[in-house]
Design an enzyme around this catalytic site. Structure first.
Site, short mmCIF file in Angstrom:
data_model
loop_
_atom_site.label_atom_id
_atom_site.label_comp_id
_atom_site.label_asym_id
_atom_site.label_seq_id
_atom_site.Cartn_x
_atom_site.Cartn_y
_atom_site.Cartn_z
N GLU A 271 0.77 -1.12 -0.16
CA GLU A 271 0.13 -0.01 -0.07
C GLU A 271 0.92 1.35 0.06
OE1 GLU A 271 -3.07 0.56 -0.14
OE2 GLU A 271 -3.92 -1.52 -0.21
N SER A 272 2.01 1.28 0.83
CA SER A 272 2.73 2.65 1.09
C SER A 272 4.04 2.50 0.96
CB SER A 272 2.19 3.29 2.41
OG SER A 272 2.54 2.58 3.21
#
Length: 700
Positions: A550-551
């Site tokens: 995700e990040s």
């Protein structure tokens, strides 16, 4: 009568000489036989070496390691002797310590000493940075002598344009560090200026490339067209600039402008390597434009594997065999092979899938992620065609010689060797999940020394100042860069770089494959992810897997869709989970974000009764969308179910999260056996040479 005293004197002299020789010999053995100090040494071992070692170089290394581990720099006093660059590092840390303690006068003395004695050491950049506040000439020296050092980039970012220096800072950033904080603003300011100090045409090329590297294609194009008053706007004559801008335009959705610029590049510079890359970019869509491909010069078309692959796609697979055979080592052809194989698998044409996935026995294996995918589906095709023995042999090869991941797990499942996957159970606590220290193996030997002594920031700064960022590094050095970026906290760039390296590196040796596998699964933010996983009874590795995808563990990022933080939560979802209003800053806070992300994962796993495929897909696409998809194959052939996910982004996401998950679960699994003699012996010999030189310096 005199024989006795004379004999006694001779015995005494002999004993003294023998003792001196033994002491000298023992000292040499300690120097030459000393094993390198590393971060694996305990605090007690380091203190013993620092206090009692005969060799002063060993004592200095122990002091540097203790400072790196404890943050206490008192032991570094009087360690800046000699000409070894470790003396510069010791001086740099002494000066920084004096600054933190408020002793500015002593700090400046140390900075001056560092600059005078070690003018060419990477650490001298810090001295020029600090002392340049009162002597601007030192800042100019820094930009000239150490242009890519972080200290130089910091100085460039702080430089306002003046009639004397123009936009020197912006041009420097565009050339040496376009991603440095604040660089985009500085470069854009320089590009938009049309005053008397506006950048010249040759400098605009540099500025435009800088903006293009940051994804601003329109801004880069406009930068070239803006000129000083009275000048005629013109297009860059540099192929590298045209290529960078064309790529940025295409990536940003400006298809018409990007296509025209790249076509012009292939026509104006048909023999350049940039024209081949331009042809690849123009061939990239799954269904490229035939008109665009025909407009590329024939001389470029004949040399472009990407364009040949695009022709095969336009012909619905016709001519694939010839292209696969002609360019077996080209990444664009690897992608074509998978695209065609996937079409065959989804249509259950097992014989065609087998044919496409079979490579010549003499062919070199693909990079690990691509080879495991190929082997898994080749084994699957053999199984569907009835050759179970051949299928099992292929899957056993996959599981025995390749790192853990998605396809490794699927093959283990098919062989009946995989343990049941339970994502609704917390991980067992472990005293330590970290591997022991491993050498960096950079081509820059002093960087290796700094890494060995736990001086991660200094290793990164020294490495960075020793390369030209516009020149692609060899793949082993790209691995070094990724590991260094991780060590200094730049997980966003590091993990992206390591991912691409993993998809392209075919010739890595076993040690490099282990380092690459381990580096791609860092245990970042464990202090907040573990409590969140435990509270929701989830495996910690699942939260690592989601956060990485995700990040890339960059907790401050916000997606274009508005998802926030470590686990990329939409604000509405976060507030619903919290049952209370939350500001975006609160959602971004890692502890809060991890708790809410874990709670959402628990909800999805409960909704899908522990099914990992639908639960992970739902985290990306939402449970409503996933619920509308066919459940055919989900029980008997879940990998085919994944390949039938109608959203390409979610299909990729599901496979990558599962790949991350099994990579974390098998992070320390042995999948190859490195030959330790070469690296270990070389490091020991290098260390002994450094110690001997340091000892000789001390004696001088």
């Amino acid at each position: 009568m005199n024989a006795g005293p004379r004999l006694g004197t001779l015995l005494l002299l002999g004993t003294t000489a023998l003792s001196g020789f033994a002491a000298w010999g023992g000292q040499r053995l300690l120097v030459n036989g000393h094993q390198p100090l590393t971060p694996d040494q305990s605090a007690a071992q380091l203190w013993t070496t620092y206090r009692w070692a005969i060799d002063p170089q060993q004592r200095r290394e122990a002091a540097l390691l203790m400072a790196a581990q404890t943050g206490s720099f008192d032991a570094l006093q009087s360690q800046a002797w000699g000409t070894n660059p470790l003396g510069a590092v010791a001086l740099e840390q002494e000066a920084e310590t004096a600054t933190r303690r408020g002793d500015q006068s002593h700090a400046r003395e140390l900075w001056h000493d560092l600059l005078q004695r070690f003018p060419h050491a990477a650490a001298s950049a810090s001295a020029r940075h600090v002392l340049g506040d009162q002597n601007p000439a030192l800042h100019q020296d820094l930009l000239k002598q150490q242009p890519s050092h972080p200290a130089a980039l910091s100085v460039a970012a702080s430089m306002d344009p003046t009639p004397t220096i123009g936009f020197q800072g912006a041009i420097h950033l565009a050339r040496w560090g376009a991603r440095w904080p604040g660089a985009f603003k500085r470069i854009s300011q320089a590009c938009n200026d049309t005053s008397s100090i506006a950048p010249a045409t040759k400098d605009r090329d540099v500025l435009a490339r800088g903006l293009a590297s940051l994804g601003d294609g329109p801004g880069a194009l406009e930068c070239l067209q803006r000129q000083q008053p009275g000048s005629t706007p013109q297009r860059s004559s540099e192929p590298s600039t045209q290529l960078a801008i064309g790529q940025a335009l295409l990536r940003g959705g400006h298809t018409e402008e990007g296509t025209e610029l790249l076509l012009s590049l292939t026509r104006d510079h048909p023999q350049s390597s940039a024209s081949i890359e331009a042809a690849r970019l123009l061939s990239e869509p799954l269904r490229p434009s035939r008109e665009v491909l025909d407009a590329i010069p024939v001389s470029v078309q004949k040399r472009s594997a990407a364009l040949a692959a695009a022709r095969v796609r336009l012909a619905n697979g016709e001519g694939a065999g010839e292209v696969l055979q002609r360019w077996p080592d080209d990444p664009d052809v690897w992608q074509l092979q998978w695209d065609l194989a996937r079409e065959a698998l989804l249509s259950e044409n097992w014989d065609r899938a087998k044919t496409i996935l079979t490579r010549e026995p003499s062919s070199q294996a693909l990079p690990d992620p691509l080879e495991t995918r190929r082997l898994y589906w080749l084994g699957w095709s053999e199984a569907q065609l009835g050759d179970q023995d051949r299928s099992r042999a292929i899957w056993q090869l996959l599981t025995s010689q390749f790192p853990p991941g998605y396809y490794h797990w699927l093959a283990s499942e098919a062989l009946g060797d995989a343990e049941p996957l339970n994502l609704t159970k917390a991980s067992m606590p472990s005293p330590s999940q970290e591997m022991s220290w491993a050498p960096l193996n950079s081509a820059q030997s002093f960087v290796n020394t700094l890494w060995r002594l736990g001086l991660k920031r200094q290793a990164w700064e020294t490495w960075r100042s020793g390369i030209d960022p516009s020149t692609p590094q060899p793949k082993p050095e790209q691995l070094v860069e990724g590991r260094l970026r991780l060590a200094v906290g730049d997980s966003w760039m590091a993990l992206d770089q390591l991912r691409w390296l993993n998809l392209r590196w075919r010739s890595a040796n076993c040690r490099e494959r282990i380092d690459l596998q381990h580096s791609q699964h860092p245990r970042i933010f464990e202090e907040v992810l573990r409590p969140a996983a435990n509270s929701q009874k989830l495996p910690l590795e699942l939260l690592f897997a989601i956060s990485k995808q995700e990040s890339r563990f960059a907790s401050g990022v916000t997606s274009t869709a508005g998802a926030i933080g470590l686990m990329q939560l939409m604000p509405a979802t976060a507030r619903e989970l919290a049952g209370a209003p939350l500001t975006e800053d609160k959602i971004r806070e890692p502890k809060q974000n991890a708790e809410l992300g874990a709670a959402y994962l628990r909800q999805l796993l409960q909704q899908w009764r522990g099914d990992p495929f639908r639960s992970i897909a739902s985290y990306n696409a939402g449970p409503g969308a996933v619920g509308s998809w066919s459940t055919q194959d989900l029980n008997d052939a879940p990998a085919l179910w994944v390949e039938r996910i109608p959203y390409p982004e979610t299909r990729y996401y599901t496979k990558k999260v599962l790949d991350n998950l099994f990579g974390y679960l098998g992070r320390d699994k042995v999948f190859c056996k490195p030959t330790l003699g070469g690296v270990g012996q070389q490091m020991t010999q290098t260390n002994a040479r450094e110690h001997n030189e340091g000892h000789q310096e001390h004696r001088r």
